[in-house]
Structures are given as structure tokens and as C-alpha cells.
Design a protein around this motif. Structure first.
Motif: not given
Ligand SMILES: [Zn+2]
Length: 208
Positions: A71-87
């Protein structure tokens, strides 16, 4: 080329199961509708679950910026970091999933956003709109043709700072009572998941 990895990004935080509290300010219906307040972050996690099942059944690898059970409100910066790692590991498509909210309770319809300028994301968004309109002929799609494509453009961080193709979905307005009922329905979750699958397949055929 093979299938993309699909990154689902359910917006905002959800409901803390031990306290029952919604952890995101705003981002909810104005008042209870059919007995319950609609919480965007909670319902977007349900969309992520349903869509992941549909995409995985079709052979796609699906990952999340935040697990739907978290349920955590993950920050946009953390979301973007994950996206770019996945990609960086595997060519990906990012789909941020949101519902819309404005002061005007009559505002309604669907919106899809890509980053400003013309990229492959505009083509994926065009296929998404085609599939969405075919699936939901009675839902208005709010379009902007200023760049030659029907999707809207925005400087959302999830779009401008992520390195992969991305379509940012504002499914319907949770500030509209009629649309809250649609957003909550399992039928709409499943049909939008089918539309997303078809749009991705069309996009991959277009790339080849
Ligand atoms: Zn949102």
C-alpha cells in the motif's frame, strides 16, 4: 524482436490493511458512492492485478513499480528509478495507471498522455485509443491532435524521466459518480486489460 516486458505503475498509495487508512491525500471520490468512498490508489492496484493476469496469460512478462499488495505511496523518483532499471535489463513498455479527478463533478471521459514530441509512445497511444474506442463505444475519449496524434501530451515525470515507451492512462473521472461505478466494476478492469493487450500486440506488429 520478442515481446516487451510490461511495467505496470499503479498510481499513489493504497489502504494500510492493519489500520484501514488510505495513505494518499485527496485522490478519492467526493463522497461515498453506493456506500463506499472510492480510493484511487487502492483501485489502481486492483487494475494492476487484473491486467497482469491478462498480459501474463498472453505470454508477457509483467513487473510493477510497486507491488499491488504493497500500500506504500512510493515516490515518483523511486518509481522512475525502478522503471529505468527494468528497461535497462529488457526492452519495456511502461503503463502508469490512474483515474482522473477535478473539481467539476460532471467532467468525464478517458485520457491517455505521452511525453511532448513525437516518439513511438504516440503510436502505442494511438493503438490504445483504437482498442479502447472499439471496446467502449459509449465512453468519450478526450483527444488532442496538436502533434498529429490523438493522445494528449504532458510533462509528467513518469513520462519525461522514464527511458522507455510509455502511455499514461487516466482511465475515467473518480470525481464523477457515474464513472466511479464503472471504475469499480470488474468488467471494466477486465475489458481495459484486454484493450491494453491488443494495443501492445498491434504496436509490436507495427515495430516489425
Ligand atoms: Zn492519479
Amino acid at each position: 524482436m520478442g515481446k516487451h516486458r510490461i511495467i505496470l505503475d499503479p498510481g499513489h498509495g493504497g489502504v494500510n490493511p492493519s489500520t484501514g487508512q488510505y495513505v494518499t491525500p485527496g485522490k478519492r471520490s467526493f463522497h461515498p458512492v453506493d456506500g463506499a468512498v472510492y480510493y484511487e490508489g487502492e483501485i489502481m492496484r486492483a487494475y494492476a492485478c487484473t491486467w497482469a493476469n491478462i498480459l501474463r496469460n498472453a505470454g508477457y512478462e509483467v513487473v510493477f513499480t510497486v507491488e499491488p499488495t504493497d500500500y506504500t505511496d512510493v515516490s515518483l523518483n523511486e518509481r522512475i528509478r525502478k522503471v529505468n532499471t527494468f528497461h535497462a535489463q529488457k526492452k519495456s513498455i511502461l503503463v502508469p495507471i490512474h483515474s482522473n479527478g477535478v473539481r467539476n463533478p460532471t467532467a468525464h471521459g478517458h485520457e491517455v498522455f505521452t511525453s511532448p514530441g513525437v516518439t513511438n509512445s504516440d503510436q502505442l497511444a494511438t493503438f490504445w485509443i483504437e482498442e479502447f474506442e472499439a471496446m467502449f463505444p459509449n465512453i468519450h475519449v478526450r483527444k488532442d491532435f496538436s502533434d498529429g496524434y490523438p493522445d494528449k501530451e504532458a510533462n509528467f515525470m513518469m513520462l519525461t524521466l522514464s527511458n522507455c515507451v510509455a502511455i499514461y492512462l487516466e482511465l475515467l473521472f473518480h470525481t464523477n459518480d457515474a464513472e466511479v461505478r464503472i471504475l469499480r466494476s470488474q468488467e471494466f478492469k477486465e475489458k481495459t486489460g484486454q484493450a491494453l493487450l491488443r494495443a501492445i500486440i498491434k504496436y509490436e506488429q507495427w515495430l516489425n
